[in-house]
Write a protein that holds these residues in place. Sequence first.
Motif, PDB file in Angstrom:
ATOM      1  N   ALA A  37       0.830  -1.210   0.000  1.00  9.65           N
ATOM      2  CA  ALA A  37       0.000   0.000   0.000  1.00  9.65           C
ATOM      3  C   ALA A  37       0.864   1.259   0.000  1.00  9.65           C
ATOM      4  N   ALA A  74      -7.459  -0.220  -6.402  1.00 11.92           N
ATOM      5  CA  ALA A  74      -6.892  -0.086  -5.051  1.00 11.92           C
ATOM      6  C   ALA A  74      -6.285   1.300  -4.861  1.00 11.92           C
ATOM      7  N   VAL A  97     -14.213  -7.381  -3.228  1.00 10.60           N
ATOM      8  CA  VAL A  97     -13.680  -6.759  -2.005  1.00 10.60           C
ATOM      9  C   VAL A  97     -14.505  -7.160  -0.777  1.00 10.60           C
TER      10      VAL A  97
END
Length: 144
Positions: A37, A74, A97
């Motif tokens: 991330a 994302a 998701v």
Amino acid sequence: MSPYGPPGPAPAPTAASVRRRTLRRAGIALGVGAAGAVYLWHTDPHRSGQLLLPCPFHWATGLLCPVCGGTRMAYDLMHGDVVAAFHDNAVLLTLGVPAVAWLVARQLAAGLRGRSVRTGLTARGNAVVLGIAAVWMVARNLVG
């Protein structure tokens, strides 16, 4: 006597060992996910020339696979742009998701209680997932 221990089935794991294994796996997944991330936060997949793994199916066929757009989705979700995330991959956002979040929460809750749960799908579940993926892939490649 065998050097590998007595023959027969392996003993069932204890609740404490299941908790430790669950916490270890969750910690590893959280660390890898956080690292990914952080990298994705600073790498805009909407711009060409970014260092990201390309989709091998799209590279080989020129067609969009059912999860193509997942990286862009994302990225958009991390930056708060839900509309763009929906545009990148609507089915993955609305079905994938939540399903993965539910499975992860179920595994974590059971593991912290010292129980193991089966994570596989039934034959019918596999057929449903593959059917949705196939319909989505055909639809998004026909629409453009």
